[in-house]
Design a protein around this motif. Structure first.
Motif, PDB file in Angstrom:
ATOM      1  N   LEU A 194      70.301  66.103 105.970  1.00 48.58           N
ATOM      2  CA  LEU A 194      69.616  64.827 106.161  1.00 48.58           C
ATOM      3  C   LEU A 194      70.570  63.643 106.253  1.00 48.58           C
ATOM      4  CD1 LEU A 194      66.728  65.417 103.588  1.00 48.58           C
ATOM      5  CD2 LEU A 194      66.775  65.979 106.010  1.00 48.58           C
ATOM      6  N   ARG A 195      71.826  63.904 106.586  1.00 41.59           N
ATOM      7  CA  ARG A 195      72.801  62.814 106.646  1.00 41.59           C
ATOM      8  C   ARG A 195      72.494  61.844 107.779  1.00 41.59           C
ATOM      9  NH1 ARG A 195      78.057  66.273 107.347  1.00 41.59           N
ATOM     10  NH2 ARG A 195      76.559  67.370 108.677  1.00 41.59           N
ATOM     11  N   MET A 196      72.809  60.578 107.550  1.00 42.54           N
ATOM     12  CA  MET A 196      72.700  59.591 108.621  1.00 42.54           C
ATOM     13  C   MET A 196      73.829  59.800 109.623  1.00 42.54           C
ATOM     14  SD  MET A 196      72.906  55.413 108.479  1.00 42.54           S
ATOM     15  CE  MET A 196      71.176  55.081 108.201  1.00 42.54           C
ATOM     16  N   HIS A 197      73.512  59.653 110.912  1.00 44.75           N
ATOM     17  CA  HIS A 197      74.532  59.764 111.942  1.00 44.75           C
ATOM     18  C   HIS A 197      75.457  58.555 111.869  1.00 44.75           C
ATOM     19  CE1 HIS A 197      76.468  60.235 115.825  1.00 44.75           C
ATOM     20  NE2 HIS A 197      75.934  61.444 115.894  1.00 44.75           N
ATOM     21  N   PRO A 198      76.764  58.736 111.978  1.00 46.54           N
ATOM     22  CA  PRO A 198      77.689  57.600 111.891  1.00 46.54           C
ATOM     23  C   PRO A 198      77.395  56.489 112.888  1.00 46.54           C
ATOM     24  CG  PRO A 198      78.903  59.650 111.723  1.00 46.54           C
ATOM     25  CD  PRO A 198      77.492  60.024 112.055  1.00 46.54           C
ATOM     26  N   LEU A 199      76.955  56.826 114.100  1.00 51.71           N
ATOM     27  CA  LEU A 199      76.676  55.780 115.084  1.00 51.71           C
ATOM     28  C   LEU A 199      75.434  54.979 114.690  1.00 51.71           C
ATOM     29  CD1 LEU A 199      77.505  57.527 118.471  1.00 51.71           C
ATOM     30  CD2 LEU A 199      79.001  56.250 116.924  1.00 51.71           C
ATOM     31  N   SER A 200      74.479  55.628 114.030  1.00 52.23           N
ATOM     32  CA  SER A 200      73.331  54.888 113.510  1.00 52.23           C
ATOM     33  C   SER A 200      73.782  53.894 112.442  1.00 52.23           C
ATOM     34  CB  SER A 200      72.293  55.849 112.922  1.00 52.23           C
ATOM     35  OG  SER A 200      71.693  56.627 113.924  1.00 52.23           O
ATOM     36  N   ALA A 201      74.717  54.317 111.609  1.00 50.15           N
ATOM     37  CA  ALA A 201      75.237  53.414 110.579  1.00 50.15           C
ATOM     38  C   ALA A 201      75.962  52.236 111.206  1.00 50.15           C
ATOM     39  CB  ALA A 201      76.166  54.180 109.641  1.00 50.15           C
ATOM     40  N   GLU A 202      76.727  52.475 112.261  1.00 57.16           N
ATOM     41  CA  GLU A 202      77.420  51.376 112.947  1.00 57.16           C
ATOM     42  C   GLU A 202      76.422  50.355 113.473  1.00 57.16           C
ATOM     43  OE1 GLU A 202      80.520  50.773 112.994  1.00 57.16           O
ATOM     44  OE2 GLU A 202      81.688  52.632 112.972  1.00 57.16           O
ATOM     45  N   LEU A 203      75.334  50.830 114.067  1.00 54.97           N
ATOM     46  CA  LEU A 203      74.316  49.918 114.592  1.00 54.97           C
ATOM     47  C   LEU A 203      73.635  49.149 113.465  1.00 54.97           C
ATOM     48  CD1 LEU A 203      72.648  52.227 117.275  1.00 54.97           C
ATOM     49  CD2 LEU A 203      74.162  50.289 117.720  1.00 54.97           C
ATOM     50  N   ALA A 204      73.275  49.857 112.402  1.00 56.11           N
ATOM     51  CA  ALA A 204      72.548  49.212 111.305  1.00 56.11           C
ATOM     52  C   ALA A 204      73.387  48.150 110.606  1.00 56.11           C
ATOM     53  CB  ALA A 204      72.093  50.268 110.300  1.00 56.11           C
ATOM     54  N   LEU A 205      74.693  48.383 110.536  1.00 54.01           N
ATOM     55  CA  LEU A 205      75.558  47.441 109.821  1.00 54.01           C
ATOM     56  C   LEU A 205      75.492  46.039 110.405  1.00 54.01           C
ATOM     57  CD1 LEU A 205      78.701  49.635 109.081  1.00 54.01           C
ATOM     58  CD2 LEU A 205      77.417  48.304 107.393  1.00 54.01           C
TER      59      LEU A 205
END
Length: 417
Positions: free
Chosen positions: A245-256
């Protein structure tokens, strides 16, 4: 009515938006093949650090969706077959459906007939010896009555799971939603105020909940890096319990990108939607969202109005909505029905292990949850996903379109009389 519709201006662009800087950062990672991490990715690390600071909690875990956050939260509380969990009927389905994956039984409770807030009296009346947790949703950004819910939960020693997916930055007495129960869950997907396209956050001050959450969705590298040597969850962390269930790193980049500007965007959005409420308050047959004293709605996810046909010549909801659309208002009936009107909550045979089709798991009809049934049948949604910037001229046109429909209803009644 006039042939030319009242609304001639276009809607502002729909949220979410991203900067060129964020697009370039994502592009660089894609071109470098830097699109996965077995441990905790640096962007995920920054996002979780922001969450701990913003919400003032000890632990934050980024996951693949708000649904994954809820599934992880329920798992981390040890819920399983035979356990009942109280959840609101008027909510997004993911507040309850992850319980089916654990073999637990969602028990639905009703909502306030005007605000969609939890009906705390109905909630308390449905508690049994099998109740092992309470779930609450801060629906449309409006915080539930967490003081009352917490009092009920403390008296019985049961945990509270907050679904704060629709309430980024909302507060009760200055405290942020997601921090008022045992564990809070946020969605960072779709058109939420913080969006990575997909993503979610689990936040908590309970170390055991957090450690068990690692075994659910972050097995092996990350879990073993973080779990203390004496943690009871260290041994099972090697394989985990089947959830990647890990968040995708690119999703984290967008959310930041959205994190830093969240409070300012909440301020602007609140001003815009309160302006819409001011205009709608001129019409007695429309009840704009009501926000009790001591609460804020944060990102106002969803802007829903209650229509009272008895105050507009009895004009039925479908006809009223159709006439508004003819004036070019972007309005619609809500797409998410109360849970008791959906298939899993009307049928005992789910086709899932652990659910006896002849068992006692509750199923529902409209009469079991009358306030949510009535509220949903008279709710109309406005295009809030476009209302993140000032739009006074557009909102004036919306008010003009509603006034035309009201005049038409009066004219038709007078002719009939």
């Amino acid at each position: 009515m006039k042939s030319q519709p009242a609304v001639t201006l276009p809607l502002p662009p729909a949220w979410p938006w991203y900067s060129e800087e964020t697009a370039d950062r994502v592009r660089r990672r894609v071109l470098a093949g830097d699109v996965f991490a077995f441990g905790r990715d640096p962007a995920v690390h920054r996002l979780e650090q922001w969450a701990r600071e913003y919400f003032g909690v000890s632990h934050a875990l980024a996951v693949s969706s708000g649904t994954a956050a809820l599934w992880t939260a329920f798992h981390s509380l040890g819920l399983g077959p035979g356990d009942e969990v109280l959840v609101p009927t008027y909510t997004f389905h993911a507040t309850a459906t992850p319980l089916f994956l654990l073999g637990a039984s969602p028990v639905l409770y009703d909502c306030d007939p005007l605000t969609a807030r939890a009906d705390v009296r109905d909630l308390e009346s449905r508690i049994t010896a099998s109740t092992k947790a309470i779930g609450v949703t801060h629906m449309f950004g409006l915080p539930a009555d967490m003081e009352a819910v917490s009092r009920i939960a403390r008296a019985r020693g049961i945990p509270v799971v907050e679904d704060a997916a629709q309430a980024h930055g909302a507060t009760v007495g200055g405290r942020k939603t997601g921090t008022l129960g045992t564990v809070g869950c946020l969605s960072l997907g779709g058109q939420k105020m913080i969006s990575g396209g997909m993503g979610g956050l689990l936040i908590t001050d309970d170390s055991d909940v957090y450690q068990r959450a690692l075994t659910m969705g972050h097995a092996h590298e990350r879990a073993l890096e973080e779990l203390p040597p004496d943690s009871r969850w260290r041994a099972p962390a090697e394989t985990g319990f089947g959830g990647n269930l890990r968040m995708h790193p690119l999703s984290a980049e967008l959310a930041l990108e959205h994190c830093a500007s969240l409070d300012e965007r909440i301020r602007v959005r609140t001003s815009v939607l309160e302006g819409l409420s001011d205009r709608l308050s001129r019409f007695p047959f429309l009840v704009p969202p009501q926000t009790p004293a001591g609460c804020t709605r944060g990102g106002w996810y969803g802007y829903k109005v209650v229509y009272r046909p008895e105050l507009l010549s009895g004009m039925p909801v479908p006809e009223f909505v159709d006439l508004l659309k003819r004036q070019a208002l972007r309005v619609a009936r809500p797409s998410t029905r109360p849970l008791h009107q959906t298939w899993p909550f009307q049928n005992r045979d789910l086709g899932l292990p652990g659910y006896d089709p002849h068992g006692s798991r509750p199923v529902y009809i409209d009469a079991d949850l009358p306030q949510a049934t009535e509220l949903y049948s008279h709710t109309i949604g406005f295009p809030d996903k476009h209302l993140h910037v000032p739009a006074d001229d557009l909102l004036d046109q919306y008010a003009e379109g509603i006034a035309r429909v009201a005049d038409y209803a009066l004219y038709r009644r007078e002719r009939k009389d």
